[in-house]
Design a protein around this motif. Structure first.
Motif, PDB file in Angstrom:
ATOM      1  N   ILE A 337       0.852  -1.073  -0.098  1.00 35.92           N
ATOM      2  CA  ILE A 337       0.118   0.010   0.240  1.00 35.92           C
ATOM      3  C   ILE A 337       0.896   1.198   0.023  1.00 35.92           C
ATOM      4  O   ILE A 337       1.756   1.388   0.725  1.00 35.92           O
ATOM      5  CB  ILE A 337      -0.907  -0.019   1.300  1.00 35.92           C
ATOM      6  N   SER A 338       0.625   2.202  -0.692  1.00 36.89           N
ATOM      7  CA  SER A 338       1.402   3.344  -1.000  1.00 36.89           C
ATOM      8  C   SER A 338       1.256   4.267   0.212  1.00 36.89           C
ATOM      9  O   SER A 338       0.030   4.036   0.964  1.00 36.89           O
ATOM     10  CB  SER A 338       0.957   4.133  -2.216  1.00 36.89           C
ATOM     11  N   ASP A 340       0.410   7.269   0.392  1.00 36.69           N
ATOM     12  CA  ASP A 340      -0.545   8.445   0.552  1.00 36.69           C
ATOM     13  C   ASP A 340      -1.841   7.581   0.690  1.00 36.69           C
ATOM     14  O   ASP A 340      -2.539   8.093   1.356  1.00 36.69           O
ATOM     15  CB  ASP A 340      -0.380   8.778  -1.301  1.00 36.69           C
ATOM     16  N   LYS A 341      -1.914   6.315   0.324  1.00 37.47           N
ATOM     17  CA  LYS A 341      -3.496   5.546   0.744  1.00 37.47           C
ATOM     18  C   LYS A 341      -3.210   5.235   2.178  1.00 37.47           C
ATOM     19  O   LYS A 341      -4.289   5.324   2.743  1.00 37.47           O
ATOM     20  CB  LYS A 341      -3.379   4.072  -0.263  1.00 37.47           C
ATOM     21  N   ARG A 344      -4.213   8.328   3.970  1.00 31.85           N
ATOM     22  CA  ARG A 344      -5.797   8.475   3.778  1.00 31.85           C
ATOM     23  C   ARG A 344      -6.646   7.777   4.590  1.00 31.85           C
ATOM     24  O   ARG A 344      -7.678   8.203   5.058  1.00 31.85           O
ATOM     25  CB  ARG A 344      -6.122   8.544   2.232  1.00 31.85           C
ATOM     26  N   ARG A 345      -6.262   6.315   4.729  1.00 32.49           N
ATOM     27  CA  ARG A 345      -6.944   5.568   5.567  1.00 32.49           C
ATOM     28  C   ARG A 345      -7.042   6.053   7.086  1.00 32.49           C
ATOM     29  O   ARG A 345      -7.769   5.944   7.893  1.00 32.49           O
ATOM     30  CB  ARG A 345      -6.373   4.049   5.350  1.00 32.49           C
ATOM     31  N   ASP A 348      -9.188   8.695   7.547  1.00 29.61           N
ATOM     32  CA  ASP A 348     -10.475   8.121   7.739  1.00 29.61           C
ATOM     33  C   ASP A 348     -10.644   7.601   9.385  1.00 29.61           C
ATOM     34  O   ASP A 348     -11.945   7.595   9.617  1.00 29.61           O
ATOM     35  CB  ASP A 348     -10.753   6.720   7.047  1.00 29.61           C
ATOM     36  N   LEU A 397      -5.730  -2.278   8.020  1.00 27.55           N
ATOM     37  CA  LEU A 397      -5.269  -2.204   6.657  1.00 27.55           C
ATOM     38  C   LEU A 397      -4.844  -3.506   5.825  1.00 27.55           C
ATOM     39  O   LEU A 397      -4.555  -3.655   4.836  1.00 27.55           O
ATOM     40  CB  LEU A 397      -4.202  -0.961   6.586  1.00 27.55           C
TER      41      LEU A 397
END
Length: 398
Positions: A337-338, A340-341, A344-345, A348, A397
């Motif tokens: 997973i990058s 950036d992702k 973002r998670r 959240d 994740l």
């Protein structure tokens, strides 16, 4: 008395927004005392120093108080403290103040551990004057900046050595005193960026052995202003003025533009805030700062250890660097997973973190090969509960 994180959290109204702030590298949360000082300053300090009327005298007094506050933070003389809008502006002015003969046939030694404000101005100055650039590299395994390499990098032609006291992304603390001895022997100017260390360590420019030390107030909960302190008035007076005012004297010679009084009032309040983090600290501001920051460091060392050990138990998390002597900043990659992702998670889940922070150290250590690195930092308001919430969010994740 043990560090009281519950009391400290009450000093930050912004913590009531429900978010977990693990991104002090882009600005520590603002305590109420600083916000109030800036607000009051904008109403009362509209004038610039230099006049004889009350508003101008108040502005001049605020500049003096800001110099004294930074001097207490760095254990130096207020007459050596230069104030400015940012580290990059101060370093650019410092590079411009050096005599042209300093650069001729010379070299500048930079570190890939540093933030860009203590790199780019020196690169531009070296290019403009035909000087060469030498690089100190990070240890790709530990993330530390080995000082032994400076024996080969610094020589009699070295004009400037620029280095960070602590990495903003890996947290590694640099043994600046070892570098200082080599720089002094070569007659080079040693410029230390202590911005990432100032929120956590009690600083003393004399013990560091630096000629110039940089700090940024937003890193410890102040407004976005910076300061640069010289080792002595004599060292400062050897350099050319960069001020637009030909009458400028002392540190004002290195301040091209007039100051915003409200922001300097916030700077003073932010240093006083640091000194008040320990209710048992007494006396003048300098000893209170030492006592308070020692307590902050001890508390955050334990919390950083808890953070790193729990992250290491997550199968898909890979910490960047293994250095133990650090301020509370860490970076990691996440398998598949990058960055950036991941960030973002985390958002959240109500967590503020940083994706792909501009860092030559992280690039050198190969973070880009894994989709970039996530960078986290702790503040004096951080708690074990927040670390647990982070770990749970990362675990979801996988």
């Amino acid at each position: 008395m043990a560090f009281d994180v519950a009391h400290v959290r009450g000093l930050f109204p912004s913590l009531g927004d429900g978010w977990i702030h693990l991104d002090p590298q882009v600005g520590m949360q603002i305590p109420d005392s600083v916000a109030s000082a800036v607000s009051t300053g904008f109403r009362q300090l509209a004038a610039t120093p230099g006049g004889v009327y009350p508003a101008a005298r108040a502005a001049a007094d605020t500049v003096d108080r800001a110099r004294r506050a930074v001097a207490d933070l760095l254990a130096t003389d207020p007459s050596t403290v230069v104030l400015g809008p940012s580290r990059s502006a101060l370093v650019t002015g410092l590079a411009e103040s050096l005599p042209v003969t300093t650069w001729l046939g010379g070299n500048v030694v930079l570190s890939r551990q540093d933030d860009e404000p203590n790199i780019v101005p020196w690169l531009r100055a070296a290019e403009n004057h035909g000087a060469t650039t030498r690089w100190a590299e990070v240890d790709v395994e530990t993330g530390a900046l080995p000082t032994w390499q400076y024996r080969d990098l610094i020589d009699e032609r070295t004009a400037v050595v620029a280095v960070t006291l602590a990495s903003s992304t890996i947290g590694a603390i640099t043994d600046v005193s070892a570098i200082a001895a080599l720089a002094k022997e070569a007659g080079a100017l040693l410029v230390v960026d202590a911005s990432s260390a100032a929120p956590y360590l009690s600083l003393d420019i004399g013990r560091l052995g630096a000629d110039v030390v940089l700090v940024s107030a937003e890193r410890w909960g102040g407004p976005r202003v910076s300061a640069m302190a010289f080792r002595s008035v004599t060292a400062m007076d050897r350099l050319r003025s960069v001020s637009m005012d030909p009458r400028a004297q002392g540190p004002a010679r290195f301040e091209p533009e007039p100051h915003q009084g409200a922001l300097l009032a916030g700077l003073v309040a932010s240093v006083e805030h640091l000194a008040s983090l320990d209710d048992d600290a007494i006396g003048k501001r300098r000893p209170r700062l030492v006592t308070a920051l020692d307590g902050v460091y001890e508390y955050l060392q334990r919390l950083t250890f808890y953070l790193t050990t729990t992250l290491q138990h997550l199968n898909q998390v890979n910490l960047v660097g293994t250095v133990e002597d650090r301020v509370p900043a860490v970076s990691f990659t996440f398998d598949g997973i990058s960055a950036d992702k991941v960030v973002r998670r985390l958002a959240d889940n109500g967590i503020c973190a940083i994706a792909d922070a501009p860092s030559r150290a992280l690039s050198r250590m190969g973070a880009g090969d894994f989709g970039g690195a996530v960078t986290l930092g702790l503040g004096p308001y951080s708690t074990p509960y927040e670390v647990d919430h982070l770990v749970r969010a990362l675990g979801s994740l996988g």
